[in-house]
Design an enzyme around this catalytic site. Structure first.
Site, short mmCIF file in Angstrom:
data_model
loop_
_atom_site.label_atom_id
_atom_site.label_comp_id
_atom_site.label_asym_id
_atom_site.label_seq_id
_atom_site.Cartn_x
_atom_site.Cartn_y
_atom_site.Cartn_z
N THR A 41 3.87 -3.67 10.69
CA THR A 41 2.67 -3.05 11.26
C THR A 41 1.98 -3.93 12.30
O THR A 41 1.06 -3.48 12.98
CB THR A 41 1.65 -2.75 10.15
OG1 THR A 41 1.39 -3.97 9.45
CG2 THR A 41 2.19 -1.73 9.18
N GLN A 63 8.91 -6.35 -0.84
CA GLN A 63 7.50 -6.36 -1.27
C GLN A 63 7.21 -7.58 -2.17
O GLN A 63 7.96 -8.53 -2.17
CB GLN A 63 7.10 -5.06 -2.00
CG GLN A 63 6.90 -3.87 -1.08
CD GLN A 63 8.20 -3.21 -0.67
OE1 GLN A 63 9.14 -3.09 -1.45
NE2 GLN A 63 8.27 -2.77 0.55
N GLY A 102 9.80 -25.03 6.73
CA GLY A 102 9.57 -24.54 8.09
C GLY A 102 10.25 -23.21 8.26
O GLY A 102 10.98 -22.76 7.37
N ASN A 160 9.16 0.16 4.41
CA ASN A 160 7.81 -0.42 4.51
C ASN A 160 7.90 -1.94 4.51
O ASN A 160 6.97 -2.62 4.90
CB ASN A 160 6.90 0.07 3.36
CG ASN A 160 7.54 -0.09 2.00
OD1 ASN A 160 8.72 -0.40 1.89
ND2 ASN A 160 6.77 0.14 0.96
N GLY A 190 9.30 -5.56 5.74
CA GLY A 190 9.90 -6.19 6.91
C GLY A 190 10.31 -7.59 6.52
O GLY A 190 9.51 -8.35 5.99
N HIS A 191 11.57 -7.91 6.75
CA HIS A 191 12.03 -9.27 6.47
C HIS A 191 12.28 -9.97 7.80
O HIS A 191 12.98 -9.45 8.64
CB HIS A 191 13.35 -9.26 5.69
CG HIS A 191 13.16 -8.97 4.24
ND1 HIS A 191 14.20 -8.95 3.35
CD2 HIS A 191 12.06 -8.72 3.51
CE1 HIS A 191 13.74 -8.68 2.14
NE2 HIS A 191 12.45 -8.53 2.22
N THR A 192 11.69 -11.13 7.94
CA THR A 192 11.90 -11.88 9.17
C THR A 192 12.85 -13.03 8.89
O THR A 192 12.66 -13.77 7.93
CB THR A 192 10.56 -12.45 9.68
OG1 THR A 192 9.61 -11.39 9.67
CG2 THR A 192 10.69 -12.99 11.09
N THR A 206 1.95 -0.45 -3.58
CA THR A 206 2.96 0.38 -2.94
C THR A 206 3.39 1.48 -3.93
O THR A 206 2.81 1.62 -5.01
CB THR A 206 4.12 -0.50 -2.43
OG1 THR A 206 4.99 0.31 -1.64
CG2 THR A 206 4.91 -1.14 -3.57
N GLY A 251 3.93 -10.03 -1.19
CA GLY A 251 4.95 -9.74 -0.18
C GLY A 251 4.90 -10.79 0.93
O GLY A 251 3.98 -11.62 0.99
N ASP A 252 5.94 -10.76 1.77
CA ASP A 252 6.00 -11.68 2.91
C ASP A 252 5.99 -13.14 2.50
O ASP A 252 5.46 -13.99 3.20
CB ASP A 252 4.84 -11.39 3.89
CG ASP A 252 4.78 -9.92 4.23
OD1 ASP A 252 5.82 -9.37 4.63
OD2 ASP A 252 3.70 -9.30 4.05
P1 IMP Z 1 3.00 1.44 1.57
O1 IMP Z 1 4.03 0.76 0.74
O2 IMP Z 1 3.39 1.60 3.03
O3 IMP Z 1 2.53 2.73 0.96
O4 IMP Z 1 1.70 0.50 1.60
C1 IMP Z 1 0.93 0.25 0.44
C2 IMP Z 1 0.42 -1.20 0.45
O5 IMP Z 1 1.52 -2.08 0.27
C3 IMP Z 1 -0.25 -1.63 1.76
O6 IMP Z 1 -1.28 -2.55 1.44
C4 IMP Z 1 0.86 -2.34 2.50
O7 IMP Z 1 0.36 -3.28 3.43
C5 IMP Z 1 1.59 -3.01 1.36
N1 IMP Z 1 3.02 -3.28 1.63
C6 IMP Z 1 4.06 -2.41 1.53
N2 IMP Z 1 5.22 -3.03 1.81
C7 IMP Z 1 4.92 -4.30 2.06
C8 IMP Z 1 5.71 -5.45 2.38
O8 IMP Z 1 6.95 -5.43 2.48
N3 IMP Z 1 5.03 -6.62 2.59
C9 IMP Z 1 3.67 -6.70 2.46
N4 IMP Z 1 2.90 -5.67 2.16
C10 IMP Z 1 3.52 -4.47 1.96
MG MG Z 2 7.64 -8.77 4.94
#
Ligand code: IMP
Ligand code: MG
Length: 336
Positions: free
Chosen positions: A251, A176, A323, A40, A42-44, A191, A12-13
């Site tokens: 988070t 994700q 960048g 859950n 986040g897109h920046t 997830t 992810g990210d």
């Molecule tokens: P949950 O999806 O909130 O239940 O989190 C489960 C795991 O997935 C944790 O380690 C989160 O940090 C990770 N996670 C969930 N969504 C993302 C995302 O969009 N980016 C990065 N990590 C994610």
């Molecule tokens: Mg993200």
């Protein structure tokens, strides 16, 4: 290409938001539809000086001519959705499928207060795990039951399929990353759903025969938030020394940083059915490449790295992000 899926190849990210935004400006899709778990993610997206972090609105919102959709597979938190629609001014062109599962306050409490989810797994606390559990138990409400969402409800699956049938460009936006897929990731540190390209298509109601391209986004230095194995992880001291410090969009936890993982990239590309690779953070491989917009502006170090990625993955690298800003990108896709 009429229907393109964009997914994250690591944890992810990877910078999918920016890649979606760039492709949207180039390819003029009529629809950008979001798949994935829910808020859950986040897109920046950085446009000029302004930074946006979206958790429900598709990150392609910066391309103003596309309709924005949230597919039926996705969980909707109505509070987050309505706030973001207002913040980014997406009203009038954003739609939710009526069948989306709803995240209730109670799901968020259960997520955050669960020793297992919050502490052991390191969940984002956004209620997605408990909401998906209730959905599987067939206890959840659906988006169409909420009066405050009524103005946004359509059959997203039908809308997307009609556009594809008409030969319009459609982008299916993943969230994700592959490594946290419920099926293919580092279970149980994952997830609450699969995150691969097939799942993103299914989330939007698009059959596998309708997909023309799968762009898998990899970060030159992968990152991971939350708990779980990360085979190429470096110490935080080392990443700080390299000037790499990242925080989660949802988070604000500090992300763990690792080195390029060719083996994981290859496996991820295989399961995703990758046709093209987008690579982000090339400016970290060699800062001299920062902001480059043409391939011939890249240094030899960067070119060697890109060739290594192509060898590892077995697919061409067609997009190179140099960048954080939207314009800092090299696009090698064949011009139509
Ligand atoms: P949950 O999806 O909130 O239940 O989190 C489960 C795991 O997935 C944790 O380690 C989160 O940090 C990770 N996670 C969930 N969504 C993302 C995302 O969009 N980016 C990065 N990590 C994610
Ligand atoms: Mg993200």
């Amino acid at each position: 290409m009429p229907c393109t899926i964009i997914v994250g190849g690591f944890f992810g990210d990877e910078g999918k938001g920016k890649i979606v935004a760039h492709i949207a400006h180039q390819d003029h899709p009529t629809i950008i539809s979001r798949g994935g778990v829910g808020p859950n993610a986040g897109h920046t997206v950085l446009v000029g000086e302004k930074e946006y972090g979206v958790r429900m609105v598709p990150s392609g919102f910066v391309y103003e001519k596309a309709d924005l959709c949230i597919g039926p597979g996705v969980l909707v938190d109505p509070r987050v959705f309505l706030r973001e629609v207002d913040q980014v001014g997406a009203s009038g062109r954003i739609y939710i499928d009526g069948r989306c599962g709803v995240i209730e306050e109670e799901h968020i409490t259960r997520d955050q207060e669960s020793e297992h989810l919050a502490k052991k797994i390191g969940s984002t606390g956004s209620g997605c795990g408990p909401a998906n559990a209730d959905r599987v138990l067939r206890l959840s409400r659906q988006a169409k039951e909420l009066p405050e969402l009524a103005p946004y409800i359509v059959d997203v699956a039908e809308k997307v399929n009609i556009a594809i049938k008409n030969g319009e460009n459609v982008i299916l936006e993943g969230t994700q990353g592959f490594g946290i897929s419920l099926y293919f990731g580092t279970y149980p540190y994952v997830t609450s759903k699969d995150t691969s390209a097939s799942q993103i298509a299914a989330d939007c109601g698009v059959g596998p025969t309708q997909i023309d391209d799968v762009i898998v986004v990899f970060k030159a230095f992968p990152t991971r938030v939350g708990e779980g194995p990360f085979s190429t992880e470096m110490t935080l001291d080392k990443s700080h020394e390299m000037g790499i410090v990242e925080y989660g969009t949802v988070t604000h936890r500090e992300r763990r940083i690792g080195n390029w993982d060719g083996q994981m990239a290859r496996y991820s590309a295989m399961i995703n059915g990758c046709t093209q690779v987008a690579i982000t953070g090339i400016d970290r491989v060699d800062p001299a490449c920062s902001g480059a917009t043409r391939y011939d502006q890249l240094t030899e170090t960067a070119k060697v790295f890109i060739r290594q990625v192509e060898e590892d993955v077995g697919c061409p690298v067609t997009i190179i992000s140099t960048g954080p800003e939207l314009s800092q990108i090299i696009d090698l896709r064949k011009r139509k």
